[in-house]
Design an enzyme around this catalytic site. Structure first.
Site, PDB file in Angstrom:
ATOM      1  N   GLY A 112       0.831  -1.205   0.000  1.00 54.85           N
ATOM      2  CA  GLY A 112       0.000   0.000   0.000  1.00 54.85           C
ATOM      3  C   GLY A 112       0.859   1.245   0.000  1.00 54.85           C
ATOM      4  CB  THR A 113       4.446   1.572   0.606  1.00 58.70           C
ATOM      5  OG1 THR A 113       4.712   0.396  -0.183  1.00 58.70           O
ATOM      6  CG2 THR A 113       4.385   1.142   2.049  1.00 58.70           C
TER       7      THR A 113
ATOM      8  CB  ILE B  81      10.027  13.754  -2.229  1.00 56.73           C
ATOM      9  CG1 ILE B  81      10.402  14.254  -0.819  1.00 56.73           C
ATOM     10  CG2 ILE B  81       8.588  13.228  -2.255  1.00 56.73           C
ATOM     11  CD1 ILE B  81      10.522  13.190   0.249  1.00 56.73           C
TER      12      ILE B  81
ATOM     13  CG  ASN C  40       4.490   9.846  -6.518  1.00 58.88           C
ATOM     14  OD1 ASN C  40       3.814  10.809  -6.133  1.00 58.88           O
ATOM     15  ND2 ASN C  40       4.009   8.933  -7.343  1.00 58.88           N
TER      16      ASN C  40
ATOM     17  CE  LYS D 205      -2.653  11.951  -6.421  1.00 58.46           C
ATOM     18  NZ  LYS D 205      -3.165  11.930  -7.802  1.00 58.46           N
TER      19      LYS D 205
ATOM     20  CD  GLN E  20       3.848   4.871   2.887  1.00 56.37           C
ATOM     21  OE1 GLN E  20       4.526   4.370   3.759  1.00 56.37           O
ATOM     22  NE2 GLN E  20       2.690   4.364   2.539  1.00 56.37           N
TER      23      GLN E  20
ATOM     24  CE  LYS F 171      18.757  11.273   4.430  1.00 56.28           C
ATOM     25  NZ  LYS F 171      18.905  12.315   5.476  1.00 56.28           N
TER      26      LYS F 171
ATOM     27  CD  GLU G 291       9.236   1.523   9.106  1.00 60.94           C
ATOM     28  OE1 GLU G 291       9.430   0.701   8.211  1.00 60.94           O
ATOM     29  OE2 GLU G 291       8.610   1.240  10.126  1.00 60.94           O
TER      30      GLU G 291
HETATM   31 MO1  MOS Z   1       7.461  -2.250   8.641  1.00 57.50          MO
HETATM   32  S1  MOS Z   1       7.248  -2.522  10.627  1.00 57.50           S
HETATM   33  O1  MOS Z   1       9.072  -2.036   8.472  1.00 57.50           O
HETATM   34  O2  MOS Z   1       6.761  -3.469   7.799  1.00 57.50           O
END
Ligand code: MOS
Length: 783
Positions: free
Chosen positions: A511-512, A674, A676, A678, A683, A746, A750
């Site tokens: 989904g990232t 960056i 993208n 969007k 994220q 980078k 998270e």
């Molecule tokens: Mo994530 S906790 O690095 O899937």
């Protein structure tokens, strides 16, 4: 580099498939003769199975088998066979292995039937008798038994102490020391775990096992090859006989990093019954998996009168299971985030009768930065300085924990831009000093009522209503940090003469936005229209890639995709030069631009060879390349590499009822380039929304009497819903980094969540004057 696609807000290339339902998830692969498995979960936390009676279930027509530890086939015997890429040290859990119960809701049987409904009904008829042993599920009771765990291979070691933190702390003019308690949490992705295992029973000449066949496993996972390795090892299958497919994942957040037990059960059943079997879990059973560990942290900060940090001691105790030492980077960050000469960290585990915890979005940092950044806020109040000023005062220009410069660090700019956008300068430092709203509402109502009932009463009511509506406003901030990782990955590319490019790597898209950014990188590198480029992932047969996690995919797989496309580029250029009367004959690769399906001289765009021509005239129908890209450790190891953020939050707290609303969050992120804006914004926004949940809502409530999570459903396990979310602003601060990887990215998976809980907790203190040190901050804790 031209930027036709990289850095542009391209919409998700898989978006259409997702919204139209064309995207298939693990439990949606329908094949003829499919059987359905339903898991029976243990009712106790610890003990053994005395007796398991599946007679009633088996008597139902259409029930095919009930697998238990009593009839489960003998499989691989060594712990090693059950480990996976991300397994922590220990003995991985083996479903249906023996009669022992190690955690509540442990799978004790799998009922397989012709239909899902029948399997589920039959599962309710399986009677299990237990011999109950006393369990321990309370970290606070076990903290005395905490020990320093064996290091987990995928994590950096805990930074060594520097200076003399205890002595410096004792001598500091201003000190704070506080303990922070953060609860069990479960990931709760929308898609529950599921596996469809399709056995093809054709015995082949070259099959390693005599009863061998081929199995295709559709699994919800963040790493198809991790699952592939596990299935091969556990079931003794040869590599070529197993294929794991997982092109779409309905959220995972770390829960899909390791093989989950429905995978084992589905493959086991398919192999024994020689037919396809699907096992999907219920929402309740999603609470029997790994989780974010309940963690207790003590932070001690000592500062000079001017606010300079003199001592920092950060001790964390987290829970793990009885069979694996799951650890995470809770305290690590405290050795590098601020300048301080005297630092000591400690990280310990205590074993409980629970399933092994597992990485959950920003594992370690979510808890560690909650504690550190709350403590920094407490110190700011002790010193009487602005919390942002305190951070700036102690800004680390180099990584003292490693004695290395940062590859890049635009955190100062994050503070500046975030504060400006938020309006931080207008903040009044005193707690409870910023109020709003109530009076106006009161007046309105008062007047209205006044007319009807009479002036006197009207005024009275007006005041009452006004007080009810009084909102205490709180502004809080915190810093966030996450490592900019890169691992080795491979990618392949196939360019055909029709100008279509297919690139692939065995990574995942949870989904990232992996599909999208990889497509962008490929299209950009070869100058092809993005519609001509497809990216494949989620298939163990594709070139090697690690599980998608740790925010490393953009850097890791992106570098491989760039590298393989660069190889194709070189080949194409050579072909273009060989074309008769090629305008590129005397040029070098640096002199040309790949754009719109053409290779043109950068000095004169009218001089070009089209990609199609270059291939056709050379009589080549396709160019295929595959490459393994590894991080440049020689360069990288000279620097510390992190993404940073500055998070600013506004809360409004109902003065009488304690209801907390997060009305605004501004997060300024320095995450390198960056790719993208969007998907990047999504994220970070997702991380912020989750951070609001972490601060105010999420908790898996353990009933200590039963050693069981009691709120194992989405009605009682609270996560933010639309009504909880107001204004969210994401700022990407420009950050150029030529060290981290060739893309300069980078990773953003998270960083969005880190620091958010602390910023909100600090805002709640600012609003109310009450410091709540255990999450989530529910209204009862404010009254
Ligand atoms: Mo994530 S906790 O690095 O899937």
């Amino acid at each position: 580099m031209t930027t036709n696609y990289i850095g542009r807000p391209i919409s998700r290339v898989d978006g259409r498939a997702k919204v139209t339902g064309a995207a298939k998830y693990a439990a949606e692969y329908n094949v003829p003769n499919l059987a359905y498995g339903c898991v029976v979960s243990s009712a106790i936390a610890k003990g053994r199975i005395k007796n398991i009676d599946a007679g009633d279930a088996l008597r139902l027509e259409g029930v095919l088998q009930v697998f238990t530890h009593e009839n489960s086939p003998r499989l691989a015997q060594s712990d090693q066979s059950y480990t996976d890429e991300l397994a922590p040290p220990g003995s991985p859990f083996r479903p249906l292995h023996d009669d022992s119960i190690k955690f509540n809701a442990q799978p004790v049987a799998l009922v397989v039937a012709e239909t899902f409904e029948l399997a589920r009904f039959a599962a309710s008829l399986v009677r299990v008798e237990y011999e109950i042993e006393e369990h321990a599920t309370d970290l606070k009771e076990k903290r005395q038994e905490a020990y320093i765990p064996k290091p987990r291979p995928v994590l950096p070691p805990l930074p060594e102490p520097r200076g003399d933190a205890e002595r410096a702390f004792a001598n500091s003019a201003t000190r704070i020391e506080a303990e922070y308690d953060s609860p069990f949490e479960h990931h709760n992705p929308m898609e529950p775990f599921a596996t469809t295992a399709v056995w093809e029973d054709a015995v082949r000449e070259d099959a390693v096992r005599k009863d061998g066949g081929k199995i295709t496993v559709y699994d919800k996972t963040q790493g198809a090859q991790n699952i592939h390795g596990y299935v091969c090892n556990v079931f003794g299958l040869s590599k070529d006989d197993v294929r794991v497919v997982s092109p779409f994942v309905g959220g995972a957040f770390g829960s899909g990093l390791r093989p989950q037990y429905q995978l084992f059960l589905a493959v086991l059943a398919a192999r024994e019954l020689k037919r396809p079997v699907r096992v999907s879990l219920t929402r309740q059973q999603m609470f029997s998996f790994g989780h974010r560990p309940h963690t207790l942290q003590r932070v001690s900060l000592g500062a000079a009168p001017d606010g300079a940090l003199e001592a920092l001691i950060h001790k964390a105790i987290a829970e793990t299971s009885r069979f694996e030492d799951y650890s995470e980077t809770v305290a690590h960050w405290s050795a590098m985030l601020y300048r301080c000469e005297n630092v000591r960290l400690e990280y310990k585990l205590a074993q409980l009768d629970v399933n092994t915890p597992i990485d959950m979005r920003a594992p370690g940092a979510t808890w560690g930065l909650y504690a550190l950044e709350s403590a920094m806020d407490e110190l700011a109040y002790e010193l009487g300085v602005d919390p942002l000023e305190l951070r700036l005062k102690n800004y680390a220009d180099e990584d003292q924990s490693k004695n290395k410069p940062f590859s890049s660090k635009e955190l100062r700019e994050c503070y500046r831009q975030g504060a400006e956008k938020f309006g931080w300068a207008r903040r009044n430092h005193e707690p409870r000093s910023m109020k709003e709203v109530g009076k106006e509402v009161g007046k309105e109502v008062g007047k209205e009522v006044g007319k009807e009932v009479g002036k006197e009463v009207g005024k009275e009511v007006g005041k009452e209503v006004g007080r009810d509506g009084d909102q205490l406003i709180g502004w809080g901030m915190a810093t966030g940090v996450w490592e900019a990782m890169q691992m080795t990955a491979a990618a392949k590319a196939v360019l055909t003469a029709d100008g279509k490019l297919k690139v692939g790597s065995a990574t995942a898209d949870i989904g990232t936005g992996t599909y999208t950014i990889m497509t962008q990188i490929a299209a950009e590198t070869l100058g092809l229209p993005i519609e001509k480029v497809t990216f494949e992932l989620g298939d163990s047969s594709l070139p090697q890639a690690p599980a998608e996690g740790g925010s490393l995919t953009a850097a890791t797989v992106g570098t491989a995709v760039k590298a393989v496309c660069d190889k194709v580029r070189e080949k194409l250029f050579k072909l273009a030069q060989k074309v008769e009367k090629s305008p590129l004959a005397g040029a070098k690769l640096e002199d040309v631009v790949f754009s719109d399906g053409r290779i043109a001289l950068s000095s004169d765009f009218s001089k070009f060879v089209s990609v199609a021509d270059a291939m056709r005239r050379a009589g080549i129908s396709s160019i295929e390349e595959e490459i393994v890209a590894s991080p440049d450790e020689k360069m990288r190891s000279q620097y510390s590499r992190y993404a940073h953020s500055a998070v600013f939050a506004e809360v409004k707290v109902d003065q009488d009822l304690g209801v907390i609303r997060v009305t605004r969050v501004v997060s300024a992120v320095a995450g390198g380039r960056i790719l993208n804006p969007k998907t990047a914004r999504s994220q970070v926004m997702g991380g912020i929304v989750w951070g609001i949940g972490v601060a105010l809502e999420e908790e898996s409530v353990m009933d200590q009497n039963f050693g069981r999570f009691m709120n194992h459903n989405l009605a009682e396990y609270h996560v933010p819903v639309n009504a909880d979310i107001r204004e969210i602003d994401v700022i990407f601060v420009e950050e150029n980094d030529s060290i981290v990887n060739p893309l300069g990215a980078k990773g953003l998976g998270e960083i969005g969540i880190v620091g958010v809980a602390a910023a909100i907790a600090n805002a709640v203190f600012h609003a109310t004057g009450k410091r709540v040190r255990d999450l989530p901050i529910t209204l009862d804790k404010l009254l």
